[in-house]
Write a protein that holds these residues in place. Structure first.
Motif, PDB file in Angstrom:
ATOM      1  N   SER A  85       0.626  -1.711   0.060  1.00  0.00           N
ATOM      2  CA  SER A  85      -0.106  -0.060  -0.156  1.00  0.00           C
ATOM      3  C   SER A  85       0.821   1.143   0.300  1.00  0.00           C
ATOM      4  O   SER A  85       0.652   2.584  -0.815  1.00  0.00           O
ATOM      5  N   VAL A  86       1.809   1.695   1.059  1.00  0.00           N
ATOM      6  CA  VAL A  86       2.511   2.793   0.269  1.00  0.00           C
ATOM      7  C   VAL A  86       3.495   2.661  -1.063  1.00  0.00           C
ATOM      8  O   VAL A  86       3.281   3.896  -1.443  1.00  0.00           O
ATOM      9  N   VAL A  87       4.359   1.384  -0.820  1.00  0.00           N
ATOM     10  CA  VAL A  87       4.521   1.389  -2.811  1.00  0.00           C
ATOM     11  C   VAL A  87       3.244   2.015  -3.370  1.00  0.00           C
ATOM     12  O   VAL A  87       4.048   2.822  -4.302  1.00  0.00           O
ATOM     13  N   LEU A 137       8.024   4.427   3.916  1.00  0.00           N
ATOM     14  CA  LEU A 137       8.501   3.138   3.335  1.00  0.00           C
ATOM     15  C   LEU A 137      10.333   3.072   4.043  1.00  0.00           C
ATOM     16  O   LEU A 137      10.709   1.684   3.813  1.00  0.00           O
ATOM     17  N   GLY A 138      11.002   3.870   4.810  1.00  0.00           N
ATOM     18  CA  GLY A 138      12.331   3.369   5.111  1.00  0.00           C
ATOM     19  C   GLY A 138      11.883   2.067   6.503  1.00  0.00           C
ATOM     20  O   GLY A 138      12.829   1.388   6.682  1.00  0.00           O
ATOM     21  N   THR A 185       5.139  -3.900  13.428  1.00  0.00           N
ATOM     22  CA  THR A 185       4.341  -3.880  12.312  1.00  0.00           C
ATOM     23  C   THR A 185       2.956  -3.482  12.058  1.00  0.00           C
ATOM     24  O   THR A 185       2.756  -2.982  11.160  1.00  0.00           O
ATOM     25  N   GLY A 186       2.025  -3.316  13.706  1.00  0.00           N
ATOM     26  CA  GLY A 186       1.334  -3.031  13.741  1.00  0.00           C
ATOM     27  C   GLY A 186       1.040  -1.243  13.043  1.00  0.00           C
ATOM     28  O   GLY A 186       0.019  -1.512  12.824  1.00  0.00           O
ATOM     29  N   VAL A 187       2.328  -0.595  14.197  1.00  0.00           N
ATOM     30  CA  VAL A 187       2.130   0.872  13.956  1.00  0.00           C
ATOM     31  C   VAL A 187       2.320   1.063  12.417  1.00  0.00           C
ATOM     32  O   VAL A 187       1.522   2.267  11.174  1.00  0.00           O
ATOM     33  N   VAL A 188       3.352   0.275  12.126  1.00  0.00           N
ATOM     34  CA  VAL A 188       3.708   0.386  10.098  1.00  0.00           C
ATOM     35  C   VAL A 188       2.214   0.685   9.327  1.00  0.00           C
ATOM     36  O   VAL A 188       1.988   1.377   8.640  1.00  0.00           O
ATOM     37  N   SER A 189       1.563  -0.723   9.854  1.00  0.00           N
ATOM     38  CA  SER A 189       0.236  -0.927   9.116  1.00  0.00           C
ATOM     39  C   SER A 189      -1.092   0.081   9.768  1.00  0.00           C
ATOM     40  O   SER A 189      -1.408   0.760   8.020  1.00  0.00           O
ATOM     41  N   LEU A 243      -3.281   6.627   5.932  1.00  0.00           N
ATOM     42  CA  LEU A 243      -2.861   7.595   4.630  1.00  0.00           C
ATOM     43  C   LEU A 243      -2.715   6.916   3.799  1.00  0.00           C
ATOM     44  O   LEU A 243      -4.332   7.847   2.490  1.00  0.00           O
ATOM     45  N   PHE A 244      -3.788   5.618   3.433  1.00  0.00           N
ATOM     46  CA  PHE A 244      -4.562   5.009   2.373  1.00  0.00           C
ATOM     47  C   PHE A 244      -5.943   5.461   2.373  1.00  0.00           C
ATOM     48  O   PHE A 244      -6.466   6.333   0.929  1.00  0.00           O
ATOM     49  N   VAL A 245      -6.660   5.529   3.341  1.00  0.00           N
ATOM     50  CA  VAL A 245      -7.348   6.070   3.364  1.00  0.00           C
ATOM     51  C   VAL A 245      -8.321   7.406   2.963  1.00  0.00           C
ATOM     52  O   VAL A 245      -9.150   7.593   2.641  1.00  0.00           O
ATOM     53  N   THR A 246      -7.497   7.924   4.133  1.00  0.00           N
ATOM     54  CA  THR A 246      -7.555   9.022   3.554  1.00  0.00           C
ATOM     55  C   THR A 246      -7.469  10.014   2.420  1.00  0.00           C
ATOM     56  O   THR A 246      -7.376  11.274   1.215  1.00  0.00           O
TER      57      THR A 246
END
Length: 225
Positions: free
Chosen positions: A153-155, A175-176, A207-211, A217-220
């Motif tokens: 999703s970030v990519v 991404l980093g 992983t949960g925090v990144v997700s 960000l994706f929903v926004t």
């Protein structure tokens, strides 16, 4: 009892992938072969990474207990190839962003599961003596699934031409984190001498925090368009 333990490990490792495939709507789009192609791309990328590492990063010959910070960081940087591979998979699939992300993530995560955990689970979990490391391995496979969905999703967001400027910094940071998460975990475990369960819990939290950040960000981004 051996079959019981093996069944538990198998269910913990594989059923979440099956449920994700069914509930995400990929089965309705007949995306199975798309996921297989994504898995094949994963294998190709990993082969290229192995060849690159074997050529330019020889085995560390330092003293026992000495952590090769620079070498491990450079090796982790090679994982940037995963981002290129995921982008390649998503660019070859037409459809909505959600569909592209799930196809790439499911194919990528499933290929990793089969290549890195299938044989150890099949051989080890069927042994006479039960070992908790196979349960940990099963949980770790679920964490990897969530990790690759977030990474895909970030990519996808990073490669959009209409990505707002206010999104560029947080997306780049995510991404980093996706690329260097394994390196940071290894460094953290080495510094604080964490046990296997504690390290798994820290990995799940990171992983949960990144997700969650990726999901926000994706929903926004989707609703703003």
């Amino acid at each position: 009892m051996t079959l019981f333990h093996f069944g538990n490990c198998f269910a913990l490792a594989y059923f979440p992938y099956f449920i994700t495939y069914k509930c995400s709507g990929l089965s309705e789009y007949n995306a199975f072969w798309r996921c297989v192609q994504a898995g094949a791309t994963y294998l190709f990328v990993q082969l290229c990474k192995m060849l690159f590492l074997a050529t330019f990063f020889p085995t560390w010959e330092g003293g026992a207990g000495v952590y090769d910070f620079v070498g491990e960081f450079m090796k982790a940087t090679v994982d940037l190839a995963d981002l290129l591979g995921l982008h390649l998979v998503m660019s070859r699939n037409a459809g909505k962003g959600e569909y592209k992300i799930m196809v790439a993530a499911m194919g990528w995560a499933t290929a990793e599961l089969v290549m890195s955990r299938c044989l150890p689970l099949w051989v080890g979990a069927r042994g006479i003596e039960f070992d908790w490391k196979y349960i940990q391995m099963s949980f770790d496979s679920n964490i990897s699934l969530v990790h690759y969905i977030a990474m895909a999703s970030v990519v996808w967001m990073f490669t959009r031409y209409d990505l707002p400027k206010s999104f560029r910094l947080p997306v780049t940071v995510l991404l980093g984190l996706c690329v260097y998460k394994a390196f940071l975990m290894e460094l953290f475990v080495h510094m604080f001498l964490l046990g296997s369960w504690t390290a798994l819990l820290v990995k799940a939290l990171l992983t949960g925090v990144v997700s969650l950040c990726s999901l926000f960000l994706f929903v926004t981004l989707v609703h703003s368009n």
